[in-house]
Write a protein that holds these residues in place. Structure first.
Motif, PDB file in Angstrom:
ATOM      1  N   PHE A  26      38.524 116.993 -32.196  1.00  0.00           N
ATOM      2  CA  PHE A  26      37.398 117.919 -32.301  1.00  0.00           C
ATOM      3  C   PHE A  26      37.805 119.319 -31.859  1.00  0.00           C
ATOM      4  CE2 PHE A  26      34.685 114.233 -32.840  1.00  0.00           C
ATOM      5  CZ  PHE A  26      33.729 114.727 -33.717  1.00  0.00           C
ATOM      6  N   PHE A  27      38.663 119.421 -30.855  1.00  0.00           N
ATOM      7  CA  PHE A  27      39.189 120.731 -30.456  1.00  0.00           C
ATOM      8  C   PHE A  27      40.002 121.347 -31.595  1.00  0.00           C
ATOM      9  CE2 PHE A  27      42.877 123.087 -28.879  1.00  0.00           C
ATOM     10  CZ  PHE A  27      42.218 124.196 -28.373  1.00  0.00           C
ATOM     11  N   ILE A  28      40.794 120.541 -32.279  1.00  0.00           N
ATOM     12  CA  ILE A  28      41.574 121.044 -33.407  1.00  0.00           C
ATOM     13  C   ILE A  28      40.650 121.537 -34.516  1.00  0.00           C
ATOM     14  CG2 ILE A  28      43.148 120.339 -35.265  1.00  0.00           C
ATOM     15  CD1 ILE A  28      44.497 118.512 -33.209  1.00  0.00           C
ATOM     16  N   MET A  29      39.570 120.803 -34.799  1.00  0.00           N
ATOM     17  CA  MET A  29      38.616 121.235 -35.822  1.00  0.00           C
ATOM     18  C   MET A  29      37.963 122.555 -35.433  1.00  0.00           C
ATOM     19  SD  MET A  29      36.765 117.776 -37.166  1.00  0.00           S
ATOM     20  CE  MET A  29      36.518 116.971 -35.612  1.00  0.00           C
ATOM     21  N   TRP A  30      37.616 122.698 -34.161  1.00  0.00           N
ATOM     22  CA  TRP A  30      37.028 123.954 -33.693  1.00  0.00           C
ATOM     23  C   TRP A  30      38.025 125.094 -33.842  1.00  0.00           C
ATOM     24  CZ3 TRP A  30      38.459 127.000 -29.443  1.00  0.00           C
ATOM     25  CH2 TRP A  30      37.574 128.028 -29.144  1.00  0.00           C
ATOM     26  N   ASP A  31      39.281 124.841 -33.503  1.00  0.00           N
ATOM     27  CA  ASP A  31      40.312 125.866 -33.624  1.00  0.00           C
ATOM     28  C   ASP A  31      40.539 126.253 -35.082  1.00  0.00           C
ATOM     29  OD1 ASP A  31      42.332 127.550 -32.413  1.00  0.00           O
ATOM     30  OD2 ASP A  31      43.802 126.210 -33.360  1.00  0.00           O
ATOM     31  N   ILE A  32      40.525 125.275 -35.985  1.00  0.00           N
ATOM     32  CA  ILE A  32      40.681 125.561 -37.405  1.00  0.00           C
ATOM     33  C   ILE A  32      39.544 126.444 -37.891  1.00  0.00           C
ATOM     34  CG2 ILE A  32      40.527 124.521 -39.711  1.00  0.00           C
ATOM     35  CD1 ILE A  32      42.119 122.162 -38.606  1.00  0.00           C
ATOM     36  N   GLY A  39      32.989 130.868 -40.449  1.00  0.00           N
ATOM     37  CA  GLY A  39      31.571 131.173 -40.343  1.00  0.00           C
ATOM     38  C   GLY A  39      30.788 129.941 -39.939  1.00  0.00           C
ATOM     39  N   ARG A  40      29.475 130.106 -39.941  1.00  0.00           N
ATOM     40  CA  ARG A  40      28.633 128.981 -39.512  1.00  0.00           C
ATOM     41  C   ARG A  40      28.648 127.832 -40.507  1.00  0.00           C
ATOM     42  NH1 ARG A  40      23.010 130.916 -37.135  1.00  0.00           N
ATOM     43  NH2 ARG A  40      23.471 129.509 -35.419  1.00  0.00           N
ATOM     44  N   ALA A  41      28.499 128.161 -41.790  1.00  0.00           N
ATOM     45  CA  ALA A  41      28.463 127.114 -42.809  1.00  0.00           C
ATOM     46  C   ALA A  41      29.816 126.409 -42.918  1.00  0.00           C
ATOM     47  CB  ALA A  41      28.063 127.692 -44.160  1.00  0.00           C
ATOM     48  N   GLY A  42      30.896 127.168 -42.876  1.00  0.00           N
ATOM     49  CA  GLY A  42      32.220 126.573 -42.951  1.00  0.00           C
ATOM     50  C   GLY A  42      32.516 125.688 -41.759  1.00  0.00           C
ATOM     51  N   THR A  43      32.110 126.128 -40.569  1.00  0.00           N
ATOM     52  CA  THR A  43      32.304 125.315 -39.366  1.00  0.00           C
ATOM     53  C   THR A  43      31.508 124.025 -39.476  1.00  0.00           C
ATOM     54  OG1 THR A  43      32.649 127.300 -38.055  1.00  0.00           O
ATOM     55  CG2 THR A  43      32.096 125.301 -36.860  1.00  0.00           C
ATOM     56  N   PHE A  44      30.289 124.123 -39.991  1.00  0.00           N
ATOM     57  CA  PHE A  44      29.466 122.928 -40.189  1.00  0.00           C
ATOM     58  C   PHE A  44      30.160 121.931 -41.106  1.00  0.00           C
ATOM     59  CE2 PHE A  44      26.432 120.760 -43.004  1.00  0.00           C
ATOM     60  CZ  PHE A  44      25.796 119.954 -42.087  1.00  0.00           C
ATOM     61  N   TRP A  45      30.685 122.404 -42.228  1.00  0.00           N
ATOM     62  CA  TRP A  45      31.322 121.505 -43.183  1.00  0.00           C
ATOM     63  C   TRP A  45      32.632 120.944 -42.654  1.00  0.00           C
ATOM     64  CZ3 TRP A  45      28.542 119.185 -46.464  1.00  0.00           C
ATOM     65  CH2 TRP A  45      27.419 119.813 -47.006  1.00  0.00           C
TER      66      TRP A  45
END
Length: 72
Positions: A26-32, A39-45
């Motif tokens: 999950f940290f890696i996903m946040w960093d990516i 952005g918000r939508a991209g982070t959500f997806w």
């Protein structure tokens, strides 16, 4: 040399080390999402697509505990 039962290694790996690995993912996903300016939508997806497997695994563990406690 060390007498550790296979069930002990399995339970430590499943219930201690794997959640630590999932948190790291999950940290890696946040960093990516931050480095790619998603952005918000991209982070959500990103979290929805890549985190679905982790959430499924966590739900599986919760369901196993619930079934052991209430059904058997």
């Amino acid at each position: 040399m060390f007498a550790i039962a296979a069930s002990t290694v399995t339970s430590w790996g499943l219930y201690v080390l794997l959640p630590i690995f999932i948190a790291f993912l999950f940290f890696i996903m946040w960093d990516i999402s931050k480095t790619s300016d998603a952005g918000r939508a991209g982070t959500f997806w990103i979290f929805l697509a890549l985190g679905a497997g982790s959430v499924g695994f966590i739900l599986k563990i919760v369901m196993e505990v619930a079934f052991k406690k209430w059904l058997i």
